[in-house]
Design a protein around this motif. Structure first.
Motif, PDB file in Angstrom:
ATOM      1  N   GLN A 543      -0.865  -3.624   1.882  1.00 53.22           N
ATOM      2  CA  GLN A 543      -0.498  -3.462   0.657  1.00 53.22           C
ATOM      3  C   GLN A 543      -0.353  -2.470   0.958  1.00 53.22           C
ATOM      4  OE1 GLN A 543      -0.298  -6.796  -2.117  1.00 53.22           O
ATOM      5  NE2 GLN A 543      -1.459  -7.377   0.238  1.00 53.22           N
ATOM      6  N   ARG A 549       1.900   4.723  -0.885  1.00 48.99           N
ATOM      7  CA  ARG A 549       3.132   5.246  -0.889  1.00 48.99           C
ATOM      8  C   ARG A 549       3.224   5.595  -2.447  1.00 48.99           C
ATOM      9  NH1 ARG A 549       7.803   3.609  -2.419  1.00 48.99           N
ATOM     10  NH2 ARG A 549       7.530   1.748  -2.995  1.00 48.99           N
ATOM     11  N   VAL A 596       2.165   4.690 -13.164  1.00 47.31           N
ATOM     12  CA  VAL A 596       1.272   3.309 -12.454  1.00 47.31           C
ATOM     13  C   VAL A 596       0.286   2.291 -12.271  1.00 47.31           C
ATOM     14  CG1 VAL A 596       3.805   3.170 -11.164  1.00 47.31           C
ATOM     15  CG2 VAL A 596       2.568   3.240  -9.937  1.00 47.31           C
ATOM     16  N   GLN A 620      -6.384  -9.886 -12.606  1.00 52.84           N
ATOM     17  CA  GLN A 620      -5.584  -9.734 -11.029  1.00 52.84           C
ATOM     18  C   GLN A 620      -4.012 -10.689 -10.972  1.00 52.84           C
ATOM     19  OE1 GLN A 620      -7.381  -9.304  -7.465  1.00 52.84           O
ATOM     20  NE2 GLN A 620      -5.384  -7.512  -6.826  1.00 52.84           N
ATOM     21  N   GLN A 622      -2.282 -13.408 -13.318  1.00 54.44           N
ATOM     22  CA  GLN A 622      -2.084 -14.236 -14.359  1.00 54.44           C
ATOM     23  C   GLN A 622      -0.851 -15.029 -14.961  1.00 54.44           C
ATOM     24  OE1 GLN A 622      -1.635 -11.171 -17.824  1.00 54.44           O
ATOM     25  NE2 GLN A 622      -1.627 -12.580 -19.701  1.00 54.44           N
TER      26      GLN A 622
ATOM     27  N   ASP B   8      11.480  -6.512  -3.120  1.00 55.34           N
ATOM     28  CA  ASP B   8      10.981  -5.060  -3.182  1.00 55.34           C
ATOM     29  C   ASP B   8      11.109  -3.885  -2.325  1.00 55.34           C
ATOM     30  OD1 ASP B   8       8.208  -3.349  -2.943  1.00 55.34           O
ATOM     31  OD2 ASP B   8       7.122  -4.498  -3.783  1.00 55.34           O
ATOM     32  N   ASP B   9      10.872  -2.550  -2.642  1.00 56.14           N
ATOM     33  CA  ASP B   9      11.482  -1.738  -2.459  1.00 56.14           C
ATOM     34  C   ASP B   9      11.439  -0.868  -1.253  1.00 56.14           C
ATOM     35  OD1 ASP B   9      10.685   1.476  -3.842  1.00 56.14           O
ATOM     36  OD2 ASP B   9      10.204  -0.526  -4.074  1.00 56.14           O
ATOM     37  N   SER B  10      10.181  -1.155  -0.980  1.00 50.76           N
ATOM     38  CA  SER B  10       8.917  -0.548   0.700  1.00 50.76           C
ATOM     39  C   SER B  10       9.084  -1.813   1.578  1.00 50.76           C
ATOM     40  CB  SER B  10       7.259  -1.165  -0.376  1.00 50.76           C
ATOM     41  OG  SER B  10       6.633  -0.710   0.592  1.00 50.76           O
ATOM     42  N   MET B  13       5.978  -3.302   2.280  1.00 50.80           N
ATOM     43  CA  MET B  13       5.255  -4.897   1.890  1.00 50.80           C
ATOM     44  C   MET B  13       6.612  -6.052   1.138  1.00 50.80           C
ATOM     45  SD  MET B  13       3.276  -4.466  -0.806  1.00 50.80           S
ATOM     46  CE  MET B  13       3.476  -5.734  -1.756  1.00 50.80           C
ATOM     47  N   ASP B  53       9.241  -7.088  -7.194  1.00 52.47           N
ATOM     48  CA  ASP B  53       7.793  -5.868  -7.840  1.00 52.47           C
ATOM     49  C   ASP B  53       8.798  -5.303  -8.937  1.00 52.47           C
ATOM     50  OD1 ASP B  53       7.923  -2.437  -6.279  1.00 52.47           O
ATOM     51  OD2 ASP B  53       6.690  -3.608  -8.156  1.00 52.47           O
ATOM     52  N   ASN B  55       8.539  -2.177 -10.487  1.00 55.35           N
ATOM     53  CA  ASN B  55       9.192  -0.514 -10.193  1.00 55.35           C
ATOM     54  C   ASN B  55       9.878  -0.304  -8.178  1.00 55.35           C
ATOM     55  OD1 ASN B  55       7.691   0.727 -12.394  1.00 55.35           O
ATOM     56  ND2 ASN B  55       5.799   0.773 -11.117  1.00 55.35           N
ATOM     57  N   THR B  84       2.452  -3.348  -8.810  1.00 57.04           N
ATOM     58  CA  THR B  84       0.536  -1.674  -9.202  1.00 57.04           C
ATOM     59  C   THR B  84      -0.132  -1.824 -10.251  1.00 57.04           C
ATOM     60  OG1 THR B  84       2.153   0.182  -8.604  1.00 57.04           O
ATOM     61  CG2 THR B  84       0.764  -0.929  -6.981  1.00 57.04           C
ATOM     62  N   GLU B  85       1.180  -2.092 -11.181  1.00 60.52           N
ATOM     63  CA  GLU B  85       1.310  -1.679 -12.495  1.00 60.52           C
ATOM     64  C   GLU B  85       0.109  -2.828 -13.510  1.00 60.52           C
ATOM     65  OE1 GLU B  85       4.315   1.037 -14.233  1.00 60.52           O
ATOM     66  OE2 GLU B  85       2.565   0.111 -14.827  1.00 60.52           O
ATOM     67  N   SER B  86       0.001  -1.672 -14.621  1.00 63.37           N
ATOM     68  CA  SER B  86      -1.160  -2.969 -14.610  1.00 63.37           C
ATOM     69  C   SER B  86      -1.019  -2.656 -16.236  1.00 63.37           C
ATOM     70  CB  SER B  86      -2.862  -2.854 -14.679  1.00 63.37           C
ATOM     71  OG  SER B  86      -2.485  -0.475 -14.721  1.00 63.37           O
ATOM     72  N   GLN B  87      -0.719  -2.100 -17.372  1.00 63.01           N
ATOM     73  CA  GLN B  87      -0.391  -2.233 -18.248  1.00 63.01           C
ATOM     74  C   GLN B  87      -0.407  -3.585 -19.089  1.00 63.01           C
ATOM     75  OE1 GLN B  87       1.952   1.859 -19.005  1.00 63.01           O
ATOM     76  NE2 GLN B  87       0.082   2.688 -19.871  1.00 63.01           N
ATOM     77  N   ARG B  91       2.904  -6.535 -18.956  1.00 59.47           N
ATOM     78  CA  ARG B  91       3.509  -8.184 -18.695  1.00 59.47           C
ATOM     79  C   ARG B  91       4.073  -8.295 -19.707  1.00 59.47           C
ATOM     80  NH1 ARG B  91      -2.542  -9.466 -16.402  1.00 59.47           N
ATOM     81  NH2 ARG B  91      -2.355  -6.866 -15.454  1.00 59.47           N
ATOM     82  N   ALA B  94       7.185  -8.146 -19.380  1.00 60.97           N
ATOM     83  CA  ALA B  94       8.202  -9.250 -18.075  1.00 60.97           C
ATOM     84  C   ALA B  94       8.447 -10.686 -18.770  1.00 60.97           C
ATOM     85  CB  ALA B  94       7.013  -9.289 -17.016  1.00 60.97           C
ATOM     86  N   TRP B 102       1.832 -12.861 -13.439  1.00 57.27           N
ATOM     87  CA  TRP B 102       1.595 -11.221 -13.429  1.00 57.27           C
ATOM     88  C   TRP B 102       0.436 -11.085 -12.485  1.00 57.27           C
ATOM     89  CZ3 TRP B 102       4.572  -6.677 -15.019  1.00 57.27           C
ATOM     90  CH2 TRP B 102       3.635  -5.456 -14.671  1.00 57.27           C
ATOM     91  N   VAL B 104      -0.978  -8.485  -9.676  1.00 63.38           N
ATOM     92  CA  VAL B 104      -1.445  -6.868  -9.708  1.00 63.38           C
ATOM     93  C   VAL B 104      -1.530  -6.813  -7.706  1.00 63.38           C
ATOM     94  CG1 VAL B 104      -2.887  -4.712 -10.231  1.00 63.38           C
ATOM     95  CG2 VAL B 104      -2.270  -6.820 -11.300  1.00 63.38           C
ATOM     96  N   LYS B 105      -0.903  -5.448  -7.213  1.00 66.89           N
ATOM     97  CA  LYS B 105      -1.659  -5.438  -5.997  1.00 66.89           C
ATOM     98  C   LYS B 105      -2.761  -4.837  -5.397  1.00 66.89           C
ATOM     99  CE  LYS B 105       3.392  -4.373  -4.507  1.00 66.89           C
ATOM    100  NZ  LYS B 105       4.379  -3.109  -4.576  1.00 66.89           N
TER     101      LYS B 105
END
Lengths: 624, 123
Positions: A543, A549, A596, A620, A622, B8-10, B13, B53, B55, B84-87, B91, B94, B102, B104-105
């Protein structure tokens, strides 16, 4: 040296004293005194010597009279010597006088040198001076005419210089630059009038100041000491962010260009330079002003401008990529550790399997002979069973044959029984018929009854045969059974007992192996589960690549934004005001939209010095 | 076997999640963009759980969840955001679109599997 030059030396060019007036006055006074002294013919020195000599003439006899015989002798000697040597004395006096004259002339010569006058031309007597003055006056007249010519030429030259100055002022005015000139001591000799309009200095107020005092430099490559040093080495210099110190207000961002001035022999005789403000206010070029505001920010403002924000952006991106580097390094360490654990795990398992193999081999050696016996026992048992089977088959065949025969007999018995029954029926019928026939039938009746008795006996015999057969079959069957039990009972029993023991041993060994296998299998299952977990953990470590990236993509976006802005600035340079409208200043805060992660935002605000909006710490994981 | 659909676009991942989930005994379906995922869902894929994902170029994770919720078969299926978003604003966005949770990576396998067990009945 001509009289005129002498006159100029004393009185100056325009008849007004220039230079050191006090010194000139001192020299003039001294000359006057010397002249006065020379006019009289006697100076102080002469008076002193004469007085001494006269005194000696007069006093010696008086002194000789006052003293005793020694002095009398001395006076006599002196008298004798004195009178005898009077011409010598007079000659000596004359030499002394001459010596003082020479001394005075030398002193006067030095004085005249200081006054730049030729002592040979200077007359000690007034009449000579007056005569010389007339000659000199004539010479002065001639020279004066030449001087006037020279003056005209000088005036013309001066006018040209003034025109050149006007030309320079015009160039300065048009270009919006400041032209300046200084001497070899870096004292300013000329500054164009644009210094007034651009920097507020009064005209000529900078003249005489050192250029290091009037310049200010924000260029690290161009400290003021380096400017003067380089120029004195004879090298031109160009400095960015160097300008005149303004009378008031903030410095105007400028570029300084300067070079040494040389005469025909190549000697440095001064410095000349240009200070070019980057904003051309004089020309009133609004588009350039706007462009330079985009590049440099608003004049006098602390913030803004592409250069400043670009430098901040560099710091932001440096910190963000450093963070990515640290995180990926951490992830790499983590994965490396997991690989090492995995390697150890596999090694442990390999060791376990090696131990199992060794144990099995050690067991195998001991059980080889047992296995051989087991195999022999199994082989014997197989042979025995096969023999037994063959025997059984033979007996079964024999018994079958007997049974076939007996079944044949059964059929015969049935036939006999059938005959008996039919005979009985015939006899009955015969009896009935006989009874119907009367006397004649009575014998027949007896015969019929005898036949019936015979039939009954036959039937009985058939029954007895039948029973006898059945009994025989039963006997055969029991015999058959007994045969299998009794045929080889004794040796079979022994053999089977031996075989059973061996089988039991075999069972124990196999049981041991089974237990061992169970244990191995259990360990393999556990190992597999652990391995699975470890591989899972390693896979989840990937990850970090995605996280890195995304951060690097953001760095690339920022670099692209900057590159696009540079291209835009390049294209806008020299364009008209309308092209500049709507062009936003370089703004690094718009990059925050693409962030992000909290870490990216924190670094951004730290480097820009702006206060960060407080981010609530979110869990992390929820579930809503 | 329960089916989990990861978007996921990765590529990394997808590889990572597929490895973890398949080892945990799940059948894994994948898509590398919001549009591709929506196409798969519209053409019959009904996973027991979707993990997406946030983004992604084109259709992002929130829009994907919003569109997927319109499909009758997926109306009540659990859908998690892994990002990876944390704001907090993201959330809330979403949650309003219909996300179940939710994450977070980076998320560790035990935690991920723990969440999956909670949201998939019978997992």
């Amino acid at each position: 040296m001509t009289l005129r030059s002498r006159s100029i030396a004393i009185h100056g060019e325009s008849g007004v004293d220039h230079g050191d007036q006090k010194e000139r006055q001192r020299l003039l006074a001294q000359r006057k005194a010397m002249v006065e002294a020379n006019k009289a013919g006697f100076g102080r020195a002469e008076w002193i010597i004469s007085a001494l000599f006269l005194g000696a003439l007069l006093l010696f006899p008086v002194l000789g009279w006052r003293l005793d015989s020694t002095l009398n002798l001395l006076s006599q000697w002196l008298d004798g010597w004195y009178l005898g040597n009077l011409p010598l004395l007079l000659a000596l006096a004359g030499v002394a006088l001459l010596g003082t004259q020479i001394f005075r002339r030398r002193k006067l010569s030095a004085l005249l040198d200081a006054l730049h006058l030729d002592d040979m031309d200077f007359c000690l007597r007034e009449s000579c001076f007056i005569k010389y003055y007339k000659e000199l006056k004539q010479e002065y007249k001639e020279l004066d005419e030449k001087f006037k010519q020279l003056q005209d030429e000088t005036r013309k030259l001066f006018k040209q210089i003034v025109n050149a100055e006007q030309h320079i002022e015009h160039m300065a005015s048009v270009s919006g630059a400041i032209f300046w000139e200084a001497d070899t001591a870096f004292k300013v000799r000329f500054v164009s009038k644009t210094a007034t309009s651009l920097f507020g200095h009064a005209h000529n107020s900078l003249t005489g100041h050192s250029i290091t005092d009037i310049l200010t430099s924000m260029d690290d490559q161009c400290p003021k000491e380096e400017i003067t040093a380089q120029l004195m080495r004879g090298e031109p210099i160009s400095c960015f962010a160097t300008s005149l110190v303004p009378k008031t207000g903030a410095p105007v961002r400028s570029v300084l260009d300067a070079a040494p001035l040389r005469d025909d022999q190549g000697t440095i005789i001064g410095i000349s330079g240009v200070i070019t403000p980057l904003t051309r206010r004089l020309s009133g070029n609004a588009s350039f002003e706007h462009w330079s505001e985009l590049v440099l920010g608003k004049e006098g403002a602390k913030e803004g401008g592409f250069f400043r924000d670009s430098a901040i952006l560099d710091r932001i991106l440096t910190e963000q990529t450093r963070k990515v580097s640290q995180e990926t390094e951490g992830a790499a360490y983590q994965i490396s550790g997991q690989i090492q654990e995995l390697d150890k795990h596999v090694s442990d398992m390999m060791q376990l399997l090696t131990e199992a193999t060794n144990w099995t081999q050690s067991q195998g050696g001991a059980s080889m002979s047992v296995a051989k016996q087991d195999r022999e026992a199994i082989g014997n048992l197989q042979n025995f069973v096969q023999g037994l089977r063959h025997q059984k088959e033979q007996e079964t065949e024999r018994a079958r044959q007997v049974i076939d025969q007996i079944e044949g007999l059964y059929r015969l018995v049935e036939i006999v029984r059938g005959i008996s029954e039919q005979t009985n029926v015939l006899a009955l019928n015969a009896g009935i018929i006989a009874s119907r026939t009367g006397e004649n039938g009575k014998q027949f009746l007896v015969v019929a009854s005898e036949v019936r008795k015979l039939s009954g006996q036959v039937k009985d015999a058939a029954d007895r045969i039948d029973n006898g057969i059945a009994e025989s079959v039963a006997n055969i069957q029991s015999l058959f059974t007994d045969n299998t039990g009794s045929l080889a009972a004794e040796k079979e029993e022994a053999f089977l007992q031996r075989t059973a023991q061996q089988m039991t041993e075999m069972g124990k060994n196999y049981s041991k192996l089974l237990d061992f296998n169970d244990e191995i299998l259990r360990k393999i299952v556990d190992w597999n589960a652990t391995l699975s977990n470890k591989v899972m953990n390693m896979l989840s470590g990937l990850q970090f690549q995605d996280i890195a990236r995304q951060q690097i993509e953001q760095v690339n976006r920022a670099l692209s934004y900057r590159q696009e802005y540079v291209t835009k600035l390049q294209s806008l340079y020299g364009q008209k005001e309308e092209a500049m409208r709507g062009v936003e200043p370089f703004n690094i805060d718009i990059l925050t939209k693409g962030y992000v992660m909290a870490g990216q935002r924190t670094i951004h605000y730290e480097q820009t010095g702006r206060q960060q909006k407080r981010e609530e710490a979110a869990p992390q994981i929820q579930l809503f | 076997m329960k089916v989990i659909f990861i978007v996921d676009d990765s590529g990394t991942m997808l590889m990572s999640l597929e490895g973890v989930l398949s080892k945990a005994g799940f059948q894994v379906e994948k898509a590398d963009s919001g549009e591709a995922a929506l196409t798969k869902l519209k053409t019959g894929l009904v996973p027991d759980l979707m993990i997406t994902d946030y983004n992604m170029p084109g259709m992002n994770g929130v829009d994907l969840i919003r569109e997927a919720r319109k499909l009758p078969a997926l109306k009540f299926k659990p859908m998690l955001m892994l990002t990876t978003e944390s704001q907090l604003e993201r959330r809330e966005e979403a949650k309003a679109a219909g996300a179940t949770g939710w994450l977070v990576k980076p998320v560790q396998p035990p935690e991920l599997l723990g969440v999956i067990k909670r949201v998939i009945p019978g997992a």
